[in-house]
Scaffold this active site. Structure first.
Site, mmCIF file in Angstrom:
data_model
loop_
_atom_site.group_PDB
_atom_site.id
_atom_site.type_symbol
_atom_site.label_atom_id
_atom_site.label_comp_id
_atom_site.label_asym_id
_atom_site.label_seq_id
_atom_site.Cartn_x
_atom_site.Cartn_y
_atom_site.Cartn_z
ATOM 1 N N HIS A 133 53.315 33.662 48.347
ATOM 2 C CA HIS A 133 54.242 33.107 49.344
ATOM 3 C C HIS A 133 55.286 32.280 48.590
ATOM 4 O O HIS A 133 55.000 31.735 47.522
ATOM 5 C CB HIS A 133 53.414 32.212 50.279
ATOM 6 C CG HIS A 133 54.133 31.685 51.473
ATOM 7 N ND1 HIS A 133 54.939 30.573 51.415
ATOM 8 C CD2 HIS A 133 54.142 32.092 52.765
ATOM 9 C CE1 HIS A 133 55.406 30.311 52.626
ATOM 10 N NE2 HIS A 133 54.940 31.220 53.466
ATOM 11 N N ASP A 210 45.871 28.851 46.632
ATOM 12 C CA ASP A 210 46.600 28.757 47.887
ATOM 13 C C ASP A 210 45.696 29.352 48.973
ATOM 14 O O ASP A 210 45.541 30.574 49.066
ATOM 15 C CB ASP A 210 47.922 29.538 47.779
ATOM 16 C CG ASP A 210 48.662 29.595 49.109
ATOM 17 O OD1 ASP A 210 48.098 29.170 50.133
ATOM 18 O OD2 ASP A 210 49.806 30.085 49.115
ATOM 19 N N GLN A 213 46.056 31.095 54.074
ATOM 20 C CA GLN A 213 45.533 32.149 54.957
ATOM 21 C C GLN A 213 44.011 32.197 54.912
ATOM 22 O O GLN A 213 43.354 32.383 55.934
ATOM 23 C CB GLN A 213 46.094 33.522 54.535
ATOM 24 C CG GLN A 213 47.584 33.676 54.740
ATOM 25 C CD GLN A 213 47.992 33.654 56.202
ATOM 26 O OE1 GLN A 213 47.245 34.046 57.092
ATOM 27 N NE2 GLN A 213 49.194 33.176 56.462
ATOM 28 N N LYS A 236 47.076 26.808 60.575
ATOM 29 C CA LYS A 236 46.561 28.186 60.418
ATOM 30 C C LYS A 236 45.089 28.262 60.810
ATOM 31 O O LYS A 236 44.492 29.322 60.783
ATOM 32 C CB LYS A 236 46.701 28.648 58.960
ATOM 33 C CG LYS A 236 48.064 28.402 58.343
ATOM 34 C CD LYS A 236 48.914 29.632 58.317
ATOM 35 C CE LYS A 236 50.116 29.407 57.428
ATOM 36 N NZ LYS A 236 51.263 30.203 57.835
ATOM 37 N N CYS A 374 58.143 35.278 54.109
ATOM 38 C CA CYS A 374 58.265 34.295 53.010
ATOM 39 C C CYS A 374 57.616 34.830 51.740
ATOM 40 O O CYS A 374 56.954 34.074 51.003
ATOM 41 C CB CYS A 374 57.655 32.947 53.388
ATOM 42 S SG CYS A 374 58.520 32.150 54.728
#
Ligand code: PLP
Length: 416
Positions: A133, A210, A213, A236, A374
């Site tokens: 991202h 990261d 998600q 999220k 993104c």
């Protein structure tokens, strides 16, 4: 495939009861029952989270840490209890390894600006993947410009698989940080995160995952992963926007300089200099997003009650069903067919622009995302400027997939 049977077979929770907890799911859009398939961008909130925030504002609203009065103490107790909830959710060793930020983006920028500026120098390499991202690309590019680090990109294959051997070949003593997504928002690829971390450690590199998600779709155990940093966003995972987390190993956070200066992050301030608070407060300058933190804890408690394993199994069944159904649509090409995937169905349809499709689906009450997500570099890798993306949450059901497929077929008939 009989979707009702699949649903019954895989789902270990009462999906109708779950759906009843999410008020936003029960509305008409363009005269149709809403089908919400934009969970990768942001999830809906259960009534329990909404009520927790409402109660906080109705009863306990006050600033934290500084007050002697009852409301401030209550707010502080809820705030610090939420830190423990996050600690337990990701199995951090201690609650002082949990730094509250505004989201994944701020968490990564915190690492770039604090760890990066203090411990990286010209020529040091930060290794990311080709499917990151923008929030895990641009902060490192800023460091490239500011201090001369080098950004190195590990490749993926044409199905969107992370190429572990090629990644390992890029590791060297120059690699000081490996910053990789656990679940690609553009492709749905689950990366072999444990192997990635192990290989990074073998060359002495620190690791930043990261988890924007992944947090809502897989069990995250930071001690088991043994990562140095883990970043995620509340919105999220069925919690409010504007709140997120940076997990960091205590010793590392302790050595890092503050990221922002202000109230709360100091011990003593004088005009000749200041001393800093302990971690995590050293990284939490200013009045925090108190309602967001408390709402985040409520969201995590909600997910814990269902059990991440249970919701992941349900989503996997939905993903398999959706993959098969979408592939049967004439001219539809999935973008991202990695061996290990979760929650994301990204696709293009021959002769149909994604944004036209998104608009026509919205007219049928179906919310998906269209665009570059993104993640422009990975779009460029696949030679597309945009995809249509349906992203799943555990409150989605097989009927949602059927509605999506029927609406796509209708839209394609109109557009071709
Ligand atoms: N990383 C990934 C993989 C994402 O999907 C997102 C958001 O879509 C982010 C980072 C940034 O998250 P936020 O905008 O909540 O900071």
């Amino acid at each position: 495939m009989n979707h009702a049977a699949t649903n019954e077979h895989k789902t270990k929770f009462d999906i109708d009861k779950i759906r009843a907890d999410f008020p936003a799911l029960h509305q008409k859009v363009s005269g149709h029952d809403l089908v919400y398939l934009d969970n990768g961008a942001s999830t809906q909130k259960p009534q329990q989270v909404i009520d927790t925030i409402k109660t906080y504002y109705e009863r306990d609203n006050s600033n934290v840490h500084r007050g002697i009065h009852t409301l401030s103490q209550r707010a502080t107790d809820h705030f610090e209890a939420a830190r423990v909830t996050v600690q337990e959710f990701i199995n951090a060793k201690t609650d002082n390894e949990i730094v509250f930020t505004s989201g994944t983006t701020e968490s990564i920028n915190l690492v770039a600006n604090s760890f990066g500026r203090a411990f990286l120098s010209a020529g040091d390499e930060v290794l990311i993947s080709a499917m990151e991202h923008h929030s895990n690309i641009v902060p490192w590019q800023l460091l490239e410009q500011q201090i001369g680090i080098k950004l190195v990109v590990a490749p993926i294959d044409k199905n969107g698989n992370f190429l572990l051997e090629e990644f390992k070949a890029l590791l060297s003593p120059k690699t000081k940080l490996v910053a990789i997504t656990q679940l690609s928002n553009a492709l749905g690829t689950l990366t072999p995160i444990k192997e990635i971390i192990k290989a990074a450690q073998a060359v002495g590199a620190k690791t930043l995952i990261d988890g924007a998600q992944a947090i809502a779709h897989t069990v995250v155990d930071v001690q088991d992963l043994d990562c140095d940093f883990y970043a995620f966003s509340g919105h999220k995972i069925f919690a409010p926007t504007g709140i997120g987390v940076l997990y960091g190993k205590h010793d590392l956070l302790d050595q890092m300089p503050p990221y922002q200066g202000g109230g709360e992050m100091i011990k003593v301030v004088s005009f000749s200099g200041s001393t800093y608070n302990e971690v995590p407060h050293k990284f939490e300058a200013g009045t925090p997003n108190i309602a967001g933190v408390i709402g985040l804890a409520a969201g995590l408690r909600y997910v814990s009650e269902i059990g991440i394993e249970n919701l992941a199994a349900h989503e996997q069944a939905l993903l398999d069903y959706g993959t098969e159904k979408l592939k049967s649509i004439d001219g539809l090409k999935l973008i991202g067919e990695a061996d290990a995937k979760a929650s994301i169905l990204s696709f293009q349809i021959e002769g149909v622009h994604a944004s036209d499709l998104g608009t026509l689906l919205d007219h049928q009450g179906i919310a998906i995302r269209v665009g570059h997500h993104c993640a422009m570099p990975v779009m460029a890798f696949f030679g597309v400027d945009a995809t249509a993306r349906a992203s799943l949450a555990f409150y989605n059901n097989f009927e949602d997939i059927d509605a999506l497929v029927a609406a796509i077929e209708k839209a394609v008939d109109m557009l071709r």
